[in-house]
Design a protein around this motif. Structure first.
Motif, short mmCIF file in Angstrom:
data_model
loop_
_atom_site.label_atom_id
_atom_site.label_comp_id
_atom_site.label_asym_id
_atom_site.label_seq_id
_atom_site.Cartn_x
_atom_site.Cartn_y
_atom_site.Cartn_z
N ASP A 174 0.83 -1.21 0.00
CA ASP A 174 0.00 0.00 0.00
C ASP A 174 0.86 1.26 0.00
O ASP A 174 0.58 2.21 -0.73
N LYS A 175 1.90 1.27 0.81
CA LYS A 175 2.80 2.42 0.83
C LYS A 175 3.63 2.49 -0.44
O LYS A 175 3.86 3.57 -1.00
N ALA A 176 4.11 1.34 -0.89
CA ALA A 176 4.96 1.31 -2.08
C ALA A 176 4.22 1.86 -3.30
O ALA A 176 4.80 2.59 -4.11
N TYR A 177 2.95 1.51 -3.42
CA TYR A 177 2.18 1.93 -4.60
C TYR A 177 1.26 3.11 -4.31
O TYR A 177 0.58 3.59 -5.22
N GLY A 178 1.22 3.57 -3.07
CA GLY A 178 0.40 4.72 -2.76
C GLY A 178 1.14 6.02 -3.01
O GLY A 178 2.28 6.04 -3.45
N GLY A 179 0.48 7.11 -2.72
CA GLY A 179 1.13 8.40 -2.85
C GLY A 179 1.01 8.98 -4.25
O GLY A 179 0.41 8.40 -5.15
N THR A 180 1.63 10.14 -4.42
CA THR A 180 1.51 10.91 -5.65
C THR A 180 2.86 11.45 -6.08
O THR A 180 3.68 11.85 -5.25
N LEU A 181 3.09 11.43 -7.38
CA LEU A 181 4.26 12.08 -7.97
C LEU A 181 3.77 13.30 -8.74
O LEU A 181 2.90 13.18 -9.62
N ILE A 182 4.29 14.47 -8.40
CA ILE A 182 3.99 15.69 -9.16
C ILE A 182 5.23 16.07 -9.95
O ILE A 182 6.30 16.31 -9.38
N VAL A 183 5.09 16.08 -11.26
CA VAL A 183 6.20 16.38 -12.17
C VAL A 183 6.03 17.81 -12.66
O VAL A 183 4.96 18.19 -13.15
N VAL A 184 7.09 18.60 -12.54
CA VAL A 184 7.04 20.01 -12.95
C VAL A 184 8.18 20.28 -13.92
O VAL A 184 9.34 19.93 -13.65
N GLY A 185 7.85 20.88 -15.05
CA GLY A 185 8.86 21.26 -16.03
C GLY A 185 8.86 22.76 -16.25
O GLY A 185 7.80 23.39 -16.30
N VAL A 186 10.05 23.34 -16.39
CA VAL A 186 10.18 24.80 -16.51
C VAL A 186 11.21 25.13 -17.59
O VAL A 186 12.25 24.47 -17.69
N ARG A 187 10.90 26.15 -18.39
CA ARG A 187 11.87 26.78 -19.28
C ARG A 187 12.03 28.23 -18.85
O ARG A 187 11.04 28.90 -18.51
N LEU A 188 13.26 28.72 -18.87
CA LEU A 188 13.54 30.07 -18.40
C LEU A 188 13.58 31.07 -19.55
O LEU A 188 13.73 30.71 -20.71
N ARG A 189 13.45 32.33 -19.19
CA ARG A 189 13.46 33.41 -20.18
C ARG A 189 14.86 33.58 -20.77
O ARG A 189 15.87 33.46 -20.07
N LEU A 190 14.91 33.92 -22.05
CA LEU A 190 16.19 34.13 -22.72
C LEU A 190 16.76 35.52 -22.46
O LEU A 190 17.96 35.74 -22.60
N ASP A 191 15.90 36.47 -22.08
CA ASP A 191 16.35 37.86 -21.94
C ASP A 191 16.91 38.16 -20.56
O ASP A 191 17.18 39.32 -20.23
N SER A 192 17.09 37.13 -19.74
CA SER A 192 17.65 37.34 -18.41
C SER A 192 18.98 36.59 -18.32
O SER A 192 19.00 35.36 -18.25
N PRO A 193 20.11 37.30 -18.32
CA PRO A 193 21.42 36.62 -18.35
C PRO A 193 21.70 35.78 -17.12
O PRO A 193 22.47 34.83 -17.17
N ASP A 194 21.09 36.11 -15.99
CA ASP A 194 21.32 35.36 -14.75
C ASP A 194 20.12 34.50 -14.38
O ASP A 194 19.88 34.23 -13.20
N ALA A 195 19.38 34.07 -15.40
CA ALA A 195 18.12 33.36 -15.14
C ALA A 195 18.35 32.08 -14.35
O ALA A 195 17.62 31.79 -13.40
N GLU A 196 19.36 31.30 -14.72
CA GLU A 196 19.56 30.02 -14.04
C GLU A 196 19.97 30.23 -12.58
O GLU A 196 19.47 29.54 -11.69
N ALA A 197 20.84 31.19 -12.32
CA ALA A 197 21.25 31.46 -10.95
C ALA A 197 20.07 31.93 -10.12
O ALA A 197 19.90 31.53 -8.95
N GLU A 198 19.22 32.77 -10.70
CA GLU A 198 18.04 33.26 -9.98
C GLU A 198 17.04 32.13 -9.75
O GLU A 198 16.42 32.05 -8.68
N TRP A 199 16.89 31.26 -10.73
CA TRP A 199 15.99 30.12 -10.58
C TRP A 199 16.45 29.22 -9.43
O TRP A 199 15.65 28.81 -8.59
N ASP A 200 17.75 28.93 -9.39
CA ASP A 200 18.29 28.10 -8.32
C ASP A 200 18.11 28.78 -6.96
O ASP A 200 17.75 28.13 -5.97
N ARG A 201 18.36 30.08 -6.90
CA ARG A 201 18.20 30.81 -5.63
C ARG A 201 16.76 30.75 -5.16
O ARG A 201 16.47 30.47 -3.99
N TRP A 202 15.82 31.04 -6.08
CA TRP A 202 14.41 31.04 -5.71
C TRP A 202 14.00 29.65 -5.21
O TRP A 202 13.30 29.53 -4.20
#
Length: 468
Positions: A135-163
């Motif tokens: 029941d525990k092995a097959y119970g529960g939920t997986l939430i999958v989230v995918g994100v693409r960042l803006r191209l016009d922000s040079p520090d987008a990845e660093a800001e994404w990681d910080r947030w």
């Protein structure tokens, strides 16, 4: 200089065409397609999920299809080499695989692992299943989230990681029932993602959030984590999808439920090493490769479901015996399958001692190799403690065939060592004559035909082996 290993993930979104049933897909995917891949040393774990988006199975508002498979990979670079690349070639596919693949729409996406966060009480699904908590092995939920960042922000990845680290993750970890979060980014082995949109980075950032059964998904704590998204201004595109686990993949073919139907049909893999037989008493014959690269043949049969697995009787042969030795006993159990609900696993253990004798038997029961072999089989087949473990071998016999049999009973009192962790009760027996062996098997067959239930049968079997 050796290339540094890059751990990561294969994600395979897939949908089934109307002419392909879930059972037919399970039979191919779980018993043929996946085990071949999971035997590769860099395939660590595998999971197959089914959509529960908005609480309705099959709803696909995120754009992802109904089914999702993921594989944890120890080194993504290995996916660019043989033997994995060879598995992608139609030339190595069985006729069945070729037919089924034409009824499936699927694609692969590759991601490198960025970070992993686990709750203190985290226990892997594989371990939960082996502990008997399906029941525990097959119970529960997986939430999958995918994100693409803006191209016009040079520090987008660093800001994404910080947030993510400072604003989003702390409240997410406070959600009752949260157990694990893993973060990924598009892999170094991935070409430019085929679905990259204008104005978005070609790198996709993927998050897998895992929650236990009954978790407060959507509750106050979760809402705080979700609302923190307003504090991030670098996201250009985002999707989210919820899944439940459909099947825990492994390196051994074990899905008997997918084979249970009225029609009797045999499948033999192209290499001849795996055979499945569908029917009301399904059978899987294949092999497991141990940690020291020794092959162990196994035969798994009986009636079960993945979410309510039936108890297991493990029958091992050793030192000159094949698993056909157990045919009469298994046949008797099969005829009593209504009263004695169980799966039966036969193993042909490698001989790791030079001479089969009482001294060798002492070494077998204390052998680290024997314990390792059983542990490797247990992990590959996702089974916990067996209701009964019987190990039988044939030793040297005297001229008149009358030499005594040597027997050891396995339990925590008599053998507190490694073997007792694999069974509730069991016995190791080496017979020094065919006559003695046949007498023992006839007695076990009679017991299987008479006992009222599994518990009665296991207790009587041990008493029988000990007294003969």
């Amino acid at each position: 200089m050796a290339q540094k290993a890059v751990p990561g993930l294969i994600m395979v979104p897939m949908s089934l065409k109307p002419e392909l049933s879930v059972q037919e897909c399970d039979e191919w995917y779980n018993n043929e397609h996946v085990p071949i891949r999971m035997r590769l040393p860099y395939f660590e774990r595998g999971y197959r999920y089914h959509s529960i988006e908005n609480g309705v199975k099959g709803c696909v508002e995120s754009g992802l299809p109904e089914w999702l498979a993921t594989y944890d990979i120890l080194d993504m670079w290995e996916l660019t080499k043989e033997p994995y690349t060879r598995l992608l070639s139609p030339s190595v596919q069985s006729m069945r695989e070729h037919q089924v693949i034409n009824k499936v729409t699927a694609w692969r996406k590759y991601y490198d692992l960025v970070s992993t966060y686990e709750a203190p009480e985290f226990v892997s699904r594989e371990e939960q299943l082996r502990q008997g908590d399906a029941d525990k092995a097959y119970g529960g939920t997986l939430i999958v989230v995918g994100v693409r960042l803006r191209l016009d922000s040079p520090d987008a990845e660093a800001e994404w990681d910080r947030w993510y680290e400072e604003d989003h993750l702390p409240p997410l970890r406070k959600v009752p029932g949260w157990v694990r979060t893993r973060r990924y980014r598009t892999s170094v082995i991935e070409d430019v993602p085929p679905d990259a949109a204008e104005g978005c980075s070609t790198t996709e950032y993927l998050t897998l959030n895992e929650f236990a059964p009954g978790a407060a998904i959507g509750g106050p704590e979760h809402q705080i984590a979700i609302k923190s998204e307003s504090r991030s201004s670098v996201v250009s595109r985002k999707w989210r999808h919820s899944y439940e686990l459909h099947y825990l993949q492994s390196s051994a073919s074990r899905d008997l439920a997918a084979l249970r139907r009225d029609e009797v049909e045999e499948f033999v893999s192209p290499d001849g090493l795996t055979t499945t037989l569908s029917g009301l008493w399904p059978i899987i014959s294949s092999y497991i490769t141990t940690r020291d690269k020794s092959p162990i043949k196994y035969k798994l049969e009986g009636v079960t479901t993945e979410r309510a697995p039936s108890p297991v009787i493990v029958l091992c042969t050793w030192a000159g015996l094949s698993w056909n030795h157990w045919d009469g006993f298994v046949s008797a159990l099969q005829q009593r399958s209504t009263e004695i609900d169980c799966r039966i696993l036969r193993l042909e253990l490698p001989v790791r001692v030079p001479n089969v004798s009482e001294h060798a038997l002492d070494r077998l029961e204390a052998s680290e190799h024997t314990a390792n072999d059983l542990e490797d089989c247990s992990k590959a087949l996702m089974i916990g403690k067996a209701a009964l473990l019987l190990i039988q071998g044939l030793g040297g016999q005297t001229a008149d065939g009358s030499a005594a049999r040597v027997t050891r009973i396995i339990n925590t009192e008599s053998i507190p060592g490694a073997l007792s962790q694999f069974c509730v009760t069991g016995a190791i027996s080496v017979s020094h004559s065919r006559r003695d062996l046949e007498q023992q098997m006839r007695s076990l067959e009679v017991l299987a035909a008479k006992c009222a239930c599994l518990a009665d049968m296991t207790e009587s079997a041990i008493s029988n082996v000990e007294s003969l």
